[in-house]
Design a protein around this motif. Structure first.
Motif, PDB file in Angstrom:
ATOM      1  N   VAL A 175       0.864  -1.185   0.000  1.00 23.36           N
ATOM      2  CA  VAL A 175       0.000   0.000   0.000  1.00 23.36           C
ATOM      3  C   VAL A 175       0.897   1.231   0.000  1.00 23.36           C
ATOM      4  O   VAL A 175       1.803   1.343   0.834  1.00 23.36           O
ATOM      5  CB  VAL A 175      -0.918   0.018   1.236  1.00 23.36           C
ATOM      6  N   SER A 176       0.676   2.135  -0.942  1.00 19.18           N
ATOM      7  CA  SER A 176       1.494   3.346  -0.994  1.00 19.18           C
ATOM      8  C   SER A 176       0.780   4.496  -0.291  1.00 19.18           C
ATOM      9  O   SER A 176      -0.444   4.558  -0.240  1.00 19.18           O
ATOM     10  CB  SER A 176       1.818   3.721  -2.443  1.00 19.18           C
ATOM     11  N   VAL A 177       1.573   5.413   0.250  1.00 20.37           N
ATOM     12  CA  VAL A 177       1.057   6.505   1.087  1.00 20.37           C
ATOM     13  C   VAL A 177       1.607   7.831   0.578  1.00 20.37           C
ATOM     14  O   VAL A 177       2.806   7.934   0.276  1.00 20.37           O
ATOM     15  CB  VAL A 177       1.447   6.282   2.562  1.00 20.37           C
ATOM     16  N   HIS A 178       0.746   8.855   0.514  1.00 24.48           N
ATOM     17  CA  HIS A 178       1.103  10.123  -0.120  1.00 24.48           C
ATOM     18  C   HIS A 178       0.484  11.286   0.642  1.00 24.48           C
ATOM     19  O   HIS A 178      -0.543  11.130   1.308  1.00 24.48           O
ATOM     20  CB  HIS A 178       0.601  10.148  -1.568  1.00 24.48           C
ATOM     21  N   VAL A 179       1.087  12.455   0.525  1.00 26.94           N
ATOM     22  CA  VAL A 179       0.534  13.660   1.140  1.00 26.94           C
ATOM     23  C   VAL A 179       0.477  14.764   0.088  1.00 26.94           C
ATOM     24  O   VAL A 179       1.410  14.937  -0.705  1.00 26.94           O
ATOM     25  CB  VAL A 179       1.355  14.107   2.372  1.00 26.94           C
ATOM     26  N   ILE A 180      -0.653  15.482   0.058  1.00 28.64           N
ATOM     27  CA  ILE A 180      -0.818  16.648  -0.813  1.00 28.64           C
ATOM     28  C   ILE A 180      -0.684  17.883   0.057  1.00 28.64           C
ATOM     29  O   ILE A 180      -1.373  18.007   1.079  1.00 28.64           O
ATOM     30  CB  ILE A 180      -2.173  16.624  -1.531  1.00 28.64           C
ATOM     31  N   GLU A 181       0.190  18.811  -0.342  1.00 26.80           N
ATOM     32  CA  GLU A 181       0.483  19.976   0.497  1.00 26.80           C
ATOM     33  C   GLU A 181       0.185  21.269  -0.266  1.00 26.80           C
ATOM     34  O   GLU A 181       1.060  21.827  -0.933  1.00 26.80           O
ATOM     35  CB  GLU A 181       1.945  19.913   0.936  1.00 26.80           C
ATOM     36  N   PRO A 182      -1.064  21.731  -0.193  1.00 24.29           N
ATOM     37  CA  PRO A 182      -1.446  22.941  -0.928  1.00 24.29           C
ATOM     38  C   PRO A 182      -1.090  24.215  -0.175  1.00 24.29           C
ATOM     39  O   PRO A 182      -0.940  24.223   1.047  1.00 24.29           O
ATOM     40  CB  PRO A 182      -2.981  22.807  -1.052  1.00 24.29           C
ATOM     41  N   SER A 183      -1.006  25.304  -0.935  1.00 26.96           N
ATOM     42  CA  SER A 183      -1.003  26.636  -0.336  1.00 26.96           C
ATOM     43  C   SER A 183      -2.461  27.068  -0.245  1.00 26.96           C
ATOM     44  O   SER A 183      -3.354  26.226  -0.137  1.00 26.96           O
ATOM     45  CB  SER A 183      -0.155  27.589  -1.176  1.00 26.96           C
ATOM     46  N   THR A 184      -2.739  28.352  -0.297  1.00 28.78           N
ATOM     47  CA  THR A 184      -4.106  28.838  -0.114  1.00 28.78           C
ATOM     48  C   THR A 184      -4.889  28.772  -1.422  1.00 28.78           C
ATOM     49  O   THR A 184      -4.474  29.327  -2.442  1.00 28.78           O
ATOM     50  CB  THR A 184      -4.107  30.283   0.398  1.00 28.78           C
ATOM     51  N   TYR A 185      -6.037  28.092  -1.362  1.00 32.71           N
ATOM     52  CA  TYR A 185      -6.953  28.014  -2.495  1.00 32.71           C
ATOM     53  C   TYR A 185      -8.370  28.323  -2.021  1.00 32.71           C
ATOM     54  O   TYR A 185      -8.651  28.316  -0.818  1.00 32.71           O
ATOM     55  CB  TYR A 185      -6.907  26.622  -3.146  1.00 32.71           C
ATOM     56  N   LYS A 186      -9.226  28.584  -2.972  1.00 34.47           N
ATOM     57  CA  LYS A 186     -10.617  28.909  -2.665  1.00 34.47           C
ATOM     58  C   LYS A 186     -11.290  27.744  -1.948  1.00 34.47           C
ATOM     59  O   LYS A 186     -11.276  26.611  -2.427  1.00 34.47           O
ATOM     60  CB  LYS A 186     -11.368  29.233  -3.963  1.00 34.47           C
ATOM     61  N   SER A 187     -11.888  28.036  -0.776  1.00 30.51           N
ATOM     62  CA  SER A 187     -12.570  26.992  -0.015  1.00 30.51           C
ATOM     63  C   SER A 187     -13.481  27.645   1.012  1.00 30.51           C
ATOM     64  O   SER A 187     -13.513  28.875   1.156  1.00 30.51           O
ATOM     65  CB  SER A 187     -11.565  26.081   0.696  1.00 30.51           C
ATOM     66  N   ASN A 188     -14.195  26.807   1.758  1.00 29.77           N
ATOM     67  CA  ASN A 188     -15.085  27.305   2.809  1.00 29.77           C
ATOM     68  C   ASN A 188     -14.396  27.359   4.167  1.00 29.77           C
ATOM     69  O   ASN A 188     -15.033  27.668   5.173  1.00 29.77           O
ATOM     70  CB  ASN A 188     -16.324  26.405   2.927  1.00 29.77           C
ATOM     71  N   ILE A 189     -13.102  27.064   4.225  1.00 31.28           N
ATOM     72  CA  ILE A 189     -12.440  26.979   5.508  1.00 31.28           C
ATOM     73  C   ILE A 189     -12.398  28.325   6.215  1.00 31.28           C
ATOM     74  O   ILE A 189     -12.443  28.406   7.443  1.00 31.28           O
ATOM     75  CB  ILE A 189     -11.010  26.393   5.347  1.00 31.28           C
ATOM     76  N   GLY A 190     -12.354  29.423   5.439  1.00 31.28           N
ATOM     77  CA  GLY A 190     -12.361  30.749   6.040  1.00 31.28           C
ATOM     78  C   GLY A 190     -13.680  31.066   6.712  1.00 31.28           C
ATOM     79  O   GLY A 190     -13.727  31.615   7.818  1.00 31.28           O
TER      80      GLY A 190
END
Length: 326
Positions: free
Chosen positions: A197-212
């Motif tokens: 099983v392979s494991v990966h991480v996606i590391e974004p900067s700031t993008y449009k979302s509802n988190i704000g």
């Protein structure tokens, strides 16, 4: 009582999804299935769209029942409602996915929140909430779905952040959670390798979302960062920035990173996804500066020539492991 709760939730999920299969395809089709948590908006929605439009069947994890209808309206998508903080709901989701007969090839731990505020003023209960969703949530979900992923020799992806590398002021709680995801990803990758099983991480900067919007609501509801703060300028800046989250870039590149992690014959361990060259420069420079800080004055301090030699060795190793990077 826990078993009864799981059974009851499983029945509820079955009733909710029964009748949706007509436009979602045959449960015994050869599509690989992927579960995406936090799928109803922002990064998770883009991941769900990208995967479901490119050959995958997506179980769209949502927090609230009223978010299920929109997800179920998408082709190759079935909504699954559960809270990543609630073990009984997670277990019921596992039971539901198992009953569908597709198995599970991929898991994307994407659900997350952001607690803003100075570390001297953030209440411990808010810090616990941050960790409960962003750190313990992926651990709970991964543990629960691991047997299905192992059976399919599939892939596990977690949404980290460039905030797991750089640590801006006022982002302390959030950055702590994303630094933890770095350790979670690295350790899990080693431990899951024996199961193919392979494991990966996606590391974004700031993008449009509802988190704000969610972060502003949390600040208002908990009222933990008030006008008598020792950081009034930072508070004013943040409140203004939160109103402009919808002006950030569309997270389409994050969706494409998720697709690559699930689809590529040579997926990367890490996917840094930034909107500008300046952001990428800042993150990579911070990694370099950490290396220099660690090396400075340590008993075996390496000179410049040896550091450059190390860098060349790691570049060669990376090219060997990923021919596409040459």
């Amino acid at each position: 009582m826990r078993i009864f709760g799981i059974v009851l939730l499983s029945i509820t999920l079955f009733i909710s999804f029964n009748g949706n299969s007509a436009h979602h395809g045959d449960a015994n089709s050869h599509q690989k299935a992927v579960l995406v948590t936090g799928s109803n908006s922002g990064l998770g929605l883009r991941m769900t769209q990208e995967l479901s439009e490119n050959g995958f069947y997506v179980y769209a994890g949502v927090l609230h029942k009223d978010e299920m209808k929109a997800m179920n309206a998408m082709d190759n998508v079935t909504a699954v409602q559960f809270d990543v903080r609630n073990q009984a709901e997670i277990d019921a989701a596992v039971t539901f996915v198992e009953a569908q007969g597709r198995g599970l090839y991929g898991l994307i731990n994407n659900a997350g929140i952001n607690v803003f505020g100075p570390l001297l003023e953030v209440p411990v209960e808010q810090l616990h909430y941050q960790m409960d969703v962003n750190v313990y949530g992926p651990v709970r979900v991964t543990q629960a779905f691991a047997p299905l992923i192992i059976e399919s020799k599939g892939r596990i992806v977690t949404t980290g952040s460039v905030a797991g590398i750089i640590t801006p002021p006022i982002f302390g709680a959030y950055s702590m959670s994303k630094h933890a995801i770095e350790a979670f990803n690295d350790t899990l990758a080693i431990e899951m390798a024996r199961f193919d099983v392979s494991v990966h991480v996606i590391e974004p900067s700031t993008y449009k979302s509802n988190i704000g919007v969610a972060a502003k609501k949390l600040m208002d509801d908990a009222n933990y960062w008030t006008e008598d703060t020792a950081y009034p300028q930072e508070l004013a800046y943040l409140l203004d920035a939160l109103t402009k989250m919808d002006q950030q870039p569309d997270p389409a590149p994050v969706g494409k990173a998720a697709l690559n992690a699930m689809q590529s014959n040579a997926p990367k361990s890490r996917y840094m996804v930034t909107g500008t060259v300046a952001q990428a420069d800042r993150v990579l420079r911070r990694q370099i500066s950490k290396m220099l800080e660690l090396n400075d004055g340590q008993v075996h301090q390496f000179d410049r020539a040896r550091l450059i030699e190390m860098l060349d060795e790691e570049i060669a190793k990376g090219s060997k492991n990923n021919p596409a990077a040459k």
